[in-house]
Design a protein around this motif. Structure first.
Motif, PDB file in Angstrom:
ATOM      1  N   SER A   1      -6.058  87.858 -96.259  1.00 42.27           N
ATOM      2  CA  SER A   1      -6.828  88.069 -95.030  1.00 42.27           C
ATOM      3  C   SER A   1      -7.702  89.322 -95.147  1.00 42.27           C
ATOM      4  O   SER A   1      -8.874  89.315 -94.760  1.00 42.27           O
ATOM      5  CB  SER A   1      -5.880  88.188 -93.839  1.00 42.27           C
ATOM      6  OG  SER A   1      -6.613  88.426 -92.666  1.00 42.27           O
ATOM      7  N   GLN A  28     -10.589  88.579 -97.436  1.00 43.42           N
ATOM      8  CA  GLN A  28     -11.603  87.786 -96.746  1.00 43.42           C
ATOM      9  C   GLN A  28     -12.451  88.665 -95.837  1.00 43.42           C
ATOM     10  O   GLN A  28     -13.668  88.508 -95.765  1.00 43.42           O
ATOM     11  CB  GLN A  28     -10.944  86.651 -95.952  1.00 43.42           C
ATOM     12  CG  GLN A  28     -10.363  85.576 -96.844  1.00 43.42           C
ATOM     13  CD  GLN A  28      -9.476  84.587 -96.098  1.00 43.42           C
ATOM     14  OE1 GLN A  28      -8.931  84.897 -95.036  1.00 43.42           O
ATOM     15  NE2 GLN A  28      -9.311  83.403 -96.667  1.00 43.42           N
ATOM     16  N   SER A  29     -11.819  89.614 -95.178  1.00 38.50           N
ATOM     17  CA  SER A  29     -12.565  90.556 -94.335  1.00 38.50           C
ATOM     18  C   SER A  29     -13.504  91.417 -95.183  1.00 38.50           C
ATOM     19  O   SER A  29     -14.647  91.668 -94.791  1.00 38.50           O
ATOM     20  CB  SER A  29     -11.600  91.463 -93.559  1.00 38.50           C
ATOM     21  OG  SER A  29     -10.864  90.717 -92.630  1.00 38.50           O
ATOM     22  N   SER A  57     -14.811  90.559 -98.048  1.00 38.16           N
ATOM     23  CA  SER A  57     -15.884  89.672 -98.484  1.00 38.16           C
ATOM     24  C   SER A  57     -16.942  89.501 -97.394  1.00 38.16           C
ATOM     25  O   SER A  57     -18.149  89.548 -97.664  1.00 38.16           O
ATOM     26  CB  SER A  57     -15.306  88.315 -98.886  1.00 38.16           C
ATOM     27  OG  SER A  57     -16.315  87.456 -99.327  1.00 38.16           O
ATOM     28  N   ARG A  58     -16.474  89.321 -96.158  1.00 39.31           N
ATOM     29  CA  ARG A  58     -17.424  89.211 -95.033  1.00 39.31           C
ATOM     30  C   ARG A  58     -18.234  90.494 -94.871  1.00 39.31           C
ATOM     31  O   ARG A  58     -19.447  90.458 -94.651  1.00 39.31           O
ATOM     32  CB  ARG A  58     -16.692  88.864 -93.736  1.00 39.31           C
ATOM     33  CG  ARG A  58     -16.301  87.399 -93.639  1.00 39.31           C
ATOM     34  CD  ARG A  58     -15.790  87.044 -92.235  1.00 39.31           C
ATOM     35  NE  ARG A  58     -14.594  87.775 -91.846  1.00 39.31           N
ATOM     36  CZ  ARG A  58     -13.348  87.411 -92.170  1.00 39.31           C
ATOM     37  NH1 ARG A  58     -13.138  86.310 -92.876  1.00 39.31           N
ATOM     38  NH2 ARG A  58     -12.313  88.127 -91.782  1.00 39.31           N
ATOM     39  N   ALA A  59     -17.569  91.643 -94.988  1.00 39.41           N
ATOM     40  CA  ALA A  59     -18.265  92.929 -94.855  1.00 39.41           C
ATOM     41  C   ALA A  59     -19.307  93.085 -95.962  1.00 39.41           C
ATOM     42  O   ALA A  59     -20.427  93.569 -95.714  1.00 39.41           O
ATOM     43  CB  ALA A  59     -17.257  94.083 -94.895  1.00 39.41           C
ATOM     44  N   GLN A  60     -18.974  92.661 -97.176  1.00 37.39           N
ATOM     45  CA  GLN A  60     -19.936  92.728 -98.284  1.00 37.39           C
ATOM     46  C   GLN A  60     -21.132  91.828 -98.014  1.00 37.39           C
ATOM     47  O   GLN A  60     -22.274  92.209 -98.265  1.00 37.39           O
ATOM     48  CB  GLN A  60     -19.268  92.312 -99.596  1.00 37.39           C
ATOM     49  CG  GLN A  60     -18.343  93.340-100.167  1.00 37.39           C
ATOM     50  CD  GLN A  60     -17.780  92.847-101.476  1.00 37.39           C
ATOM     51  OE1 GLN A  60     -16.950  91.934-101.488  1.00 37.39           O
ATOM     52  NE2 GLN A  60     -18.223  93.432-102.562  1.00 37.39           N
ATOM     53  N   ARG A  61     -20.875  90.614 -97.536  1.00 35.80           N
ATOM     54  CA  ARG A  61     -21.983  89.698 -97.223  1.00 35.80           C
ATOM     55  C   ARG A  61     -22.875  90.282 -96.138  1.00 35.80           C
ATOM     56  O   ARG A  61     -24.102  90.178 -96.213  1.00 35.80           O
ATOM     57  CB  ARG A  61     -21.442  88.327 -96.813  1.00 35.80           C
ATOM     58  CG  ARG A  61     -20.969  87.478 -97.986  1.00 35.80           C
ATOM     59  CD  ARG A  61     -20.728  86.019 -97.585  1.00 35.80           C
ATOM     60  NE  ARG A  61     -19.854  85.860 -96.449  1.00 35.80           N
ATOM     61  CZ  ARG A  61     -18.529  85.780 -96.501  1.00 35.80           C
ATOM     62  NH1 ARG A  61     -17.926  85.852 -97.662  1.00 35.80           N
ATOM     63  NH2 ARG A  61     -17.815  85.609 -95.402  1.00 35.80           N
ATOM     64  N   GLU A  62     -22.253  90.890 -95.129  1.00 39.61           N
ATOM     65  CA  GLU A  62     -23.040  91.498 -94.053  1.00 39.61           C
ATOM     66  C   GLU A  62     -23.886  92.651 -94.584  1.00 39.61           C
ATOM     67  O   GLU A  62     -25.057  92.797 -94.210  1.00 39.61           O
ATOM     68  CB  GLU A  62     -22.118  91.987 -92.929  1.00 39.61           C
ATOM     69  CG  GLU A  62     -21.485  90.862 -92.138  1.00 39.61           C
ATOM     70  CD  GLU A  62     -20.371  91.341 -91.213  1.00 39.61           C
ATOM     71  OE1 GLU A  62     -20.082  92.558 -91.163  1.00 39.61           O
ATOM     72  OE2 GLU A  62     -19.773  90.479 -90.546  1.00 39.61           O
ATOM     73  N   ARG A 103     -30.820  87.228 -99.446  1.00 36.00           N
ATOM     74  CA  ARG A 103     -29.691  87.947-100.041  1.00 36.00           C
ATOM     75  C   ARG A 103     -29.376  87.471-101.454  1.00 36.00           C
ATOM     76  O   ARG A 103     -29.121  88.268-102.348  1.00 36.00           O
ATOM     77  CB  ARG A 103     -28.463  87.789 -99.139  1.00 36.00           C
ATOM     78  CG  ARG A 103     -27.233  88.499 -99.639  1.00 36.00           C
ATOM     79  CD  ARG A 103     -26.083  88.350 -98.656  1.00 36.00           C
ATOM     80  NE  ARG A 103     -25.760  86.988 -98.314  1.00 36.00           N
ATOM     81  CZ  ARG A 103     -24.878  86.240 -98.993  1.00 36.00           C
ATOM     82  NH1 ARG A 103     -24.253  86.734-100.019  1.00 36.00           N
ATOM     83  NH2 ARG A 103     -24.629  85.009 -98.617  1.00 36.00           N
TER      84      ARG A 103
END
Length: 168
Positions: free
Chosen positions: A22, A25-26, A28-33, A46
């Motif tokens: 978890s 995954q968080s 990974s989301r922060a990196q994508r953002e 991107r």
């Protein structure tokens, strides 16, 4: 009398491994953002910035190598490279050692865009981690590298020819 504690299963949401996934995954989301924010600042998709980073880091590379570095399907990497080529940021050349292989390399415009993206990313990271000590950063780097190595080793083990025969 011994009391028996119920065993946790890997699917139990309270297990440390599930909590780790978890958290990853968080992350990974922060990196994508963060990558999306930088791409938006540069007015560029991107995914294109990621390819530029790979080519800056590795130098000229085959499409297969780019896909491997990005951990994406070859067709995804091909579309990203095509977008960059159409915009004049990369060129595809025939590999001199193996004429079947196409090598992708940055143009002057691609190097300039990659430098701009790198500066934007460095600024973002410097702001984000200003409160972290060098020791905290070293610990985080070591832990993340260990996570990558652990997950990659497991995936490699599962894909080995010997294991493929075991699962067949």
């Amino acid at each position: 009398m011994m009391t028996s504690h119920p065993r946790r299963t890997p699917s139990d949401p309270e297990t440390p491994a599930v909590a780790l996934v978890s958290a990853l995954q968080s992350l990974s989301r922060a990196q994508r953002e963060a990558a999306a924010h930088i791409a938006q600042e540069l007015d560029w998709p991107r995914s294109g910035v990621a390819v530029l980073h790979v080519l800056t880091t590795c130098g000229p590379a085959s499409l297969t190598d780019i896909a491997a570095h990005l951990r994406v399907d070859l067709s995804v990497a091909s579309r990203q490279v095509s977008t960059l080529a159409d915009a004049g940021y990369v060129v595809r050349t025939v590999d001199v050692e193996d004429r079947r292989v196409r090598t992708v390399e940055l143009t002057a415009a691609g190097r300039a865009l990659a430098a701009e993206a790198s500066a934007a990313y460095t600024n973002l990271i410097d702001r984000a981690f200003t409160a972290w000590s060098p020791e905290d950063l070293d610990t985080a780097i070591g832990t993340l590298n260990r996570l990558v190595d652990t997950i990659s080793a497991d995936i490699t083990h599962q894909r080995s020819p010997q294991n493929q025969q075991e699962f067949a």
